[in-house]
Scaffold this motif. Structure first.
Motif, PDB file in Angstrom:
ATOM      1  N   LEU A   1       0.848  -1.181   0.000  1.00 43.85           N
ATOM      2  CA  LEU A   1       0.000   0.000   0.000  1.00 43.85           C
ATOM      3  C   LEU A   1       0.885   1.234   0.000  1.00 43.85           C
ATOM      4  CD1 LEU A   1      -2.604  -1.055   2.686  1.00 43.85           C
ATOM      5  CD2 LEU A   1      -2.826  -1.172   0.236  1.00 43.85           C
TER       6      LEU A   1
ATOM      7  N   ASN B   1     -11.560  18.472  10.843  1.00 41.02           N
ATOM      8  CA  ASN B   1     -12.334  18.401   9.605  1.00 41.02           C
ATOM      9  C   ASN B   1     -11.877  17.261   8.699  1.00 41.02           C
ATOM     10  OD1 ASN B   1     -14.068  20.418  10.203  1.00 41.02           O
ATOM     11  ND2 ASN B   1     -12.861  22.018   9.213  1.00 41.02           N
ATOM     12  N   ILE B   2     -10.559  16.994   8.692  1.00 38.83           N
ATOM     13  CA  ILE B   2     -10.071  15.913   7.831  1.00 38.83           C
ATOM     14  C   ILE B   2     -10.577  14.578   8.361  1.00 38.83           C
ATOM     15  CG2 ILE B   2      -7.773  15.340   8.822  1.00 38.83           C
ATOM     16  CD1 ILE B   2      -8.398  15.873   5.143  1.00 38.83           C
TER      17      ILE B   2
ATOM     18  N   LEU C   1     -14.070  14.324   7.301  1.00 39.14           N
ATOM     19  CA  LEU C   1     -14.136  14.061   5.852  1.00 39.14           C
ATOM     20  C   LEU C   1     -13.853  12.582   5.568  1.00 39.14           C
ATOM     21  CD1 LEU C   1     -14.357  15.193   2.919  1.00 39.14           C
ATOM     22  CD2 LEU C   1     -11.898  15.564   3.002  1.00 39.14           C
ATOM     23  N   ILE C   2     -12.835  12.045   6.246  1.00 34.43           N
ATOM     24  CA  ILE C   2     -12.496  10.628   6.051  1.00 34.43           C
ATOM     25  C   ILE C   2     -13.661   9.751   6.513  1.00 34.43           C
ATOM     26  CG2 ILE C   2     -10.983   8.774   6.910  1.00 34.43           C
ATOM     27  CD1 ILE C   2      -8.689  10.842   6.808  1.00 34.43           C
TER      28      ILE C   2
ATOM     29  N   GLU D   1     -16.761  10.617   6.593  1.00 32.08           N
ATOM     30  CA  GLU D   1     -17.832  10.789   5.605  1.00 32.08           C
ATOM     31  C   GLU D   1     -17.563   9.929   4.361  1.00 32.08           C
ATOM     32  OE1 GLU D   1     -19.831  14.584   3.407  1.00 32.08           O
ATOM     33  OE2 GLU D   1     -18.397  14.999   4.994  1.00 32.08           O
ATOM     34  N   MET D   2     -16.288   9.915   3.954  1.00 31.65           N
ATOM     35  CA  MET D   2     -15.937   9.146   2.753  1.00 31.65           C
ATOM     36  C   MET D   2     -15.947   7.643   2.990  1.00 31.65           C
ATOM     37  SD  MET D   2     -13.034  11.456   0.930  1.00 31.65           S
ATOM     38  CE  MET D   2     -12.938  10.511  -0.572  1.00 31.65           C
ATOM     39  N   SER D   3     -15.829   7.250   4.240  1.00 27.66           N
ATOM     40  CA  SER D   3     -15.860   5.813   4.521  1.00 27.66           C
ATOM     41  C   SER D   3     -17.292   5.257   4.464  1.00 27.66           C
ATOM     42  CB  SER D   3     -15.221   5.515   5.878  1.00 27.66           C
ATOM     43  OG  SER D   3     -15.984   6.112   6.881  1.00 27.66           O
ATOM     44  N   GLU D   4     -18.273   6.164   4.455  1.00 29.64           N
ATOM     45  CA  GLU D   4     -19.659   5.701   4.268  1.00 29.64           C
ATOM     46  C   GLU D   4     -19.834   5.178   2.842  1.00 29.64           C
ATOM     47  OE1 GLU D   4     -22.518   8.740   5.177  1.00 29.64           O
ATOM     48  OE2 GLU D   4     -21.483   9.216   7.053  1.00 29.64           O
ATOM     49  N   ALA D   5     -20.794   4.284   2.686  1.00 29.91           N
ATOM     50  CA  ALA D   5     -21.015   3.695   1.349  1.00 29.91           C
ATOM     51  C   ALA D   5     -21.560   4.756   0.398  1.00 29.91           C
ATOM     52  CB  ALA D   5     -21.995   2.552   1.456  1.00 29.91           C
ATOM     53  N   ARG D   6     -21.099   4.681  -0.837  1.00 30.33           N
ATOM     54  CA  ARG D   6     -21.628   5.581  -1.861  1.00 30.33           C
ATOM     55  C   ARG D   6     -23.010   5.113  -2.286  1.00 30.33           C
ATOM     56  NH1 ARG D   6     -16.810   3.836  -3.446  1.00 30.33           N
ATOM     57  NH2 ARG D   6     -15.035   5.205  -3.109  1.00 30.33           N
ATOM     58  N   GLU D   7     -23.731   6.027  -2.862  1.00 27.59           N
ATOM     59  CA  GLU D   7     -25.043   5.697  -3.399  1.00 27.59           C
ATOM     60  C   GLU D   7     -24.910   4.524  -4.371  1.00 27.59           C
ATOM     61  OE1 GLU D   7     -28.604   8.433  -5.255  1.00 27.59           O
ATOM     62  OE2 GLU D   7     -26.596   9.216  -5.026  1.00 27.59           O
ATOM     63  N   ASP D   8     -25.734   3.504  -4.163  1.00 31.57           N
ATOM     64  CA  ASP D   8     -25.577   2.282  -4.958  1.00 31.57           C
ATOM     65  C   ASP D   8     -26.352   2.389  -6.272  1.00 31.57           C
ATOM     66  OD1 ASP D   8     -25.015  -0.192  -5.819  1.00 31.57           O
ATOM     67  OD2 ASP D   8     -26.126  -1.272  -4.274  1.00 31.57           O
ATOM     68  N   PHE D   9     -25.621   2.261  -7.362  1.00 30.52           N
ATOM     69  CA  PHE D   9     -26.270   2.338  -8.674  1.00 30.52           C
ATOM     70  C   PHE D   9     -26.277   1.000  -9.399  1.00 30.52           C
ATOM     71  CE2 PHE D   9     -26.694   6.803  -8.405  1.00 30.52           C
ATOM     72  CZ  PHE D   9     -27.609   7.140  -9.384  1.00 30.52           C
ATOM     73  N   THR D  10     -25.941  -0.066  -8.648  1.00 26.99           N
ATOM     74  CA  THR D  10     -25.945  -1.381  -9.292  1.00 26.99           C
ATOM     75  C   THR D  10     -27.383  -1.770  -9.609  1.00 26.99           C
ATOM     76  OG1 THR D  10     -24.123  -1.909  -7.834  1.00 26.99           O
ATOM     77  CG2 THR D  10     -25.096  -3.742  -9.060  1.00 26.99           C
TER      78      THR D  10
ATOM     79  N   ARG E   1     -24.326   8.057   0.336  1.00 20.89           N
ATOM     80  CA  ARG E   1     -23.958   9.450   0.125  1.00 20.89           C
ATOM     81  C   ARG E   1     -23.651   9.714  -1.349  1.00 20.89           C
ATOM     82  NH1 ARG E   1     -18.660   9.683  -0.962  1.00 20.89           N
ATOM     83  NH2 ARG E   1     -17.427   7.876  -0.377  1.00 20.89           N
TER      84      ARG E   1
ATOM     85  N   LYS F   1     -11.809  -0.110   3.287  1.00 20.98           N
ATOM     86  CA  LYS F   1     -13.171  -0.617   3.073  1.00 20.98           C
ATOM     87  C   LYS F   1     -13.117  -2.005   2.458  1.00 20.98           C
ATOM     88  CE  LYS F   1     -14.992   3.828   1.620  1.00 20.98           C
ATOM     89  NZ  LYS F   1     -15.496   4.500   0.429  1.00 20.98           N
TER      90      LYS F   1
ATOM     91  N   GLU G   1     -20.298   5.458  -9.298  1.00 23.47           N
ATOM     92  CA  GLU G   1     -19.968   5.364  -7.867  1.00 23.47           C
ATOM     93  C   GLU G   1     -18.470   5.622  -7.620  1.00 23.47           C
ATOM     94  OE1 GLU G   1     -21.944   1.857  -6.065  1.00 23.47           O
ATOM     95  OE2 GLU G   1     -23.067   1.788  -7.943  1.00 23.47           O
TER      96      GLU G   1
END
Lengths: 190, 185
Positions: free
Chosen positions: A3, A18-19, A22-23, A25-34, B2, B31, B116
């Motif tokens: 890595l 704030n960082i 932000l991290i 927030e970004m670790s949450e799952a993105r909106e799923d478009f599958t 999100r 993740k 995504e």
């Protein structure tokens, strides 16, 4: 896989709070478009007397959802189509020349116009199905197609050369015997 | 659930912007099935990452964890077609921003929700990042940079706020070279 290392010497004394958020927030799952398939959904029947809506038919392009292809995609599909048609033509011509035990594949190749027509047809297939041959695959197809007839020809040539060498050797031997015979006859005559 | 992020990180050499991008990438890789793709002009900063060769972009979708892609013409289209569900980092964008096809970039940015993809754009200053990124940016992370911010006045959502932030960051950076602020758009 290694890595990317984090530089521990960098001291973020400023916006750490704030960082971190932000991290987080970004670790949450993105909106799923599958695309999801709902097995429990009820089958919808057309009203009595009406035909059901035609299913999506990828062969009939007019009933497929409209898809705008970029110039690059079209160009790639065209190249893929051309290569596919040429490779198949080469393969069939090679096989035909082998069947005929001929070293010349030219008589068994299709006309350039026919190959072009086939290439256009393959391009359409490549566009509809987003069909693409990877460069490795191209090499894997082209190498055997080009070199197999040459290897077979080389093998035939080897046999022929061996036989020719043997004939030459025998002819040389016969000449020598002939000379010896002549010499003997001359000696006897003297 | 999100909306995907588009983060711009701006700052001079040595301020820590690439380190911060690596920190965000590590967070993505923690993740399950997290994946990252770093577009970079050369092999210097991201030497430990395995390279996705531009000739085999279809492999991008088949991996988890992170890879790097040395920028080549047409890579934006390949990324759009082959990269999904991950973090895309454009590192040192000044080296290839002028080579980016505006239409391909536009398509990549507007399709990031469907694909995504979170995007991070790392640049030295405001003028070195294509304006399109500012149009869609969710956060701008500002390190020390004296680049002419007024060149991006038309695309920044709150120009005055950003101008003030730049002044503040540059002042603080006199004592702390790694100082940064996150400005939400």
């Amino acid at each position: 896989m290694p890595l990317p290392e984090e530089n521990k010497n960098t001291d973020y004394s400023s916006d750490l709070k704030n960082i971190d958020s932000l991290i987080k927030e970004m670790s949450e799952a993105r909106e799923d478009f599958t695309p999801k398939t709902d097995n429990n959904s009820k089958e919808i029947h057309p009203p009595p007397g009406q035909q059901p809506a035609p299913a999506y038919d990828p062969v009939n392009v007019s009933s497929a959802p409209p898809q705008e292809l970029t110039a690059d995609q079209k160009d790639r599909a065209k190249r893929t189509g051309k290569l596919t048609a040429e490779t198949i033509d080469f393969g069939i011509a090679s096989a035909s020349s082998l069947i005929a035990k001929s070293n010349d594949i030219k008589p068994y190749k299709a006309d350039s116009e026919d190959v072009e027509t086939l290439g256009d047809a393959w391009s359409e297939v490549a566009e509809v199905y987003d069909f693409n041959i990877s460069p490795w695959m191209k090499l894997a197809i082209l190498y055997p197609a080009i070199y197999t007839p040459k290897l077979i020809k080389a093998s035939n040539d080897r046999r022929l050369n061996v036989m020719q060498n043997k004939i030459a050797e025998m002819e040389k031997r016969m000449d020598e015997v002939e000379k010896e015979k002549k010499l003997k006859e001359e000696t006897l005559a003297v | 659930m999100r909306y995907p992020k588009l983060i711009i990180i701006l700052g001079y050499n040595g301020t820590g912007k690439t380190t911060l991008a690596k920190k965000l990438l590590l967070s993505e890789l923690k993740k399950k099935d997290g994946r990252g793709l770093v577009v970079t002009p050369d092999d210097i900063e991201w030497g430990t990452l395995q390279e996705v060769s531009g000739r085999f972009p279809d492999r991008i979708e088949s991996y988890v964890k992170a890879r790097k892609l040395i920028y080549y013409d047409g890579c934006l289209l390949d990324i759009q077609n082959n990269f999904r569900k991950g973090l895309l980092i454009f590192d040192d964008i000044r080296a290839y921003s002028t080579a980016m096809t505006p239409q391909d970039l536009h398509n990549l940015l507007i399709r990031r929700r469907q694909k995504e993809i979170d995007i991070i754009c790392v640049g030295h200053g405001f003028t070195e990042v294509p304006p399109k990124f500012f149009t869609f940016a969710s956060e701008i992370i500002l390190f020390n940079t004296k680049d002419n911010i007024s060149m991006r006045k038309d695309v920044l959502k709150d120009f005055e706020k950003m101008e003030e932030a730049q002044k503040r960051v540059n002042e603080k950076a006199l004592n702390d070279p790694y100082y940064f602020e996150i400005i939400k758009q």
